[in-house]
Motif scaffolding. Sequence first.
Motif, PDB file in Angstrom:
ATOM      1  N   GLU A  27      10.100   4.707  -3.476  1.00 20.17           N
ATOM      2  CA  GLU A  27      11.088   3.937  -4.236  1.00 20.17           C
ATOM      3  C   GLU A  27      10.749   2.463  -4.141  1.00 20.17           C
ATOM      4  O   GLU A  27      10.414   1.977  -3.061  1.00 20.17           O
ATOM      5  CB  GLU A  27      12.498   4.149  -3.660  1.00 20.17           C
ATOM      6  N   ALA A  29      12.011  -1.154  -3.810  1.00 19.27           N
ATOM      7  CA  ALA A  29      13.251  -1.719  -3.270  1.00 19.27           C
ATOM      8  C   ALA A  29      13.944  -2.649  -4.262  1.00 19.27           C
ATOM      9  O   ALA A  29      15.168  -2.707  -4.302  1.00 19.27           O
ATOM     10  CB  ALA A  29      12.968  -2.453  -1.958  1.00 19.27           C
ATOM     11  N   THR A  41       8.665  -4.855  -1.601  1.00 22.70           N
ATOM     12  CA  THR A  41       8.749  -3.756  -0.641  1.00 22.70           C
ATOM     13  C   THR A  41       8.991  -2.439  -1.362  1.00 22.70           C
ATOM     14  O   THR A  41       9.769  -2.385  -2.309  1.00 22.70           O
ATOM     15  CB  THR A  41       9.899  -4.003   0.363  1.00 22.70           C
ATOM     16  N   LYS A  43       9.871   1.756  -0.449  1.00 17.81           N
ATOM     17  CA  LYS A  43      10.377   2.635   0.612  1.00 17.81           C
ATOM     18  C   LYS A  43       9.768   4.007   0.439  1.00 17.81           C
ATOM     19  O   LYS A  43       9.911   4.631  -0.609  1.00 17.81           O
ATOM     20  CB  LYS A  43      11.898   2.723   0.550  1.00 17.81           C
ATOM     21  N   VAL A  45      10.187   7.569   1.505  1.00 16.15           N
ATOM     22  CA  VAL A  45      11.314   8.341   2.025  1.00 16.15           C
ATOM     23  C   VAL A  45      10.888   9.794   2.209  1.00 16.15           C
ATOM     24  O   VAL A  45      10.398  10.427   1.265  1.00 16.15           O
ATOM     25  CB  VAL A  45      12.518   8.263   1.058  1.00 16.15           C
ATOM     26  N   LYS A  84       7.941  -1.007   8.613  1.00 16.86           N
ATOM     27  CA  LYS A  84       9.139  -0.800   9.435  1.00 16.86           C
ATOM     28  C   LYS A  84       9.679   0.591   9.157  1.00 16.86           C
ATOM     29  O   LYS A  84       9.760   1.015   8.005  1.00 16.86           O
ATOM     30  CB  LYS A  84      10.185  -1.853   9.131  1.00 16.86           C
ATOM     31  N   ALA A  85      10.057   1.280  10.220  1.00 12.15           N
ATOM     32  CA  ALA A  85      10.566   2.642  10.090  1.00 12.15           C
ATOM     33  C   ALA A  85      11.951   2.746  10.704  1.00 12.15           C
ATOM     34  O   ALA A  85      12.347   1.916  11.528  1.00 12.15           O
ATOM     35  CB  ALA A  85       9.622   3.618  10.801  1.00 12.15           C
ATOM     36  N   ASP A  86      12.675   3.769  10.289  1.00 14.70           N
ATOM     37  CA  ASP A  86      13.948   4.073  10.935  1.00 14.70           C
ATOM     38  C   ASP A  86      13.702   4.269  12.428  1.00 14.70           C
ATOM     39  O   ASP A  86      12.594   4.630  12.845  1.00 14.70           O
ATOM     40  CB  ASP A  86      14.539   5.370  10.371  1.00 14.70           C
ATOM     41  N   THR A 108      12.799   6.876   6.621  1.00  9.89           N
ATOM     42  CA  THR A 108      12.384   5.909   5.610  1.00  9.89           C
ATOM     43  C   THR A 108      11.461   4.886   6.252  1.00  9.89           C
ATOM     44  O   THR A 108      11.760   4.345   7.318  1.00  9.89           O
ATOM     45  CB  THR A 108      13.606   5.193   4.998  1.00  9.89           C
ATOM     46  N   ALA A 110       9.671   1.270   5.358  1.00  8.08           N
ATOM     47  CA  ALA A 110       9.632   0.122   4.457  1.00  8.08           C
ATOM     48  C   ALA A 110       8.224  -0.455   4.499  1.00  8.08           C
ATOM     49  O   ALA A 110       7.753  -0.876   5.559  1.00  8.08           O
ATOM     50  CB  ALA A 110      10.656  -0.920   4.869  1.00  8.08           C
TER      51      ALA A 110
END
Length: 156
Positions: A27, A29, A41, A43, A45, A84-86, A108, A110
């Motif tokens: 996706e 952002a 950015t 994402k 997912v 960056k990750a969850d 997710t 980023a």
Amino acid sequence: MKPLFCAALLALTLAAAPPDPLLWKLEQASAGPVKPGATFTVKLVGKIQAGWHMYSMKQMDDGPIPTRVWIAEGQPFQQAGAIKADEPETMQDPTLHMEVELYEGGVTFAVPVRVAPGTAAGTQNLVVSTSYQTCNNSLCLPPKTVKVEIPVTIAK
């Protein structure tokens, strides 16, 4: 007769292999066109089926295969910073006999992306690759690499 037997055995093996318990989508952002040289950015997912998990991006000594995310070369996009990750769950893995970081349900990532200066206006496909391994409480599937694409509109 032997080649026929081998082909039948291969077909049975492939039919018995479980489908990938992880579905990916990409996706953007922010909506709208992106200028050459600009950063944006996307994402990445992942939706993980119940009962399955995948490991975090952290490399652990003698640990599981970490997840990796990257933008392949040969396209007018490049990674523009750290991914960056969850926050992963930390738990004791009974099979590996060690504490591991993993994701269940979904994750997710980023991914900061820079459009190469001089990129022509129009639509370009951004390809993000990920390699990962999915496991459940009784087995781990072989590591897998997947490419996920999204069209990106480049402004004039």
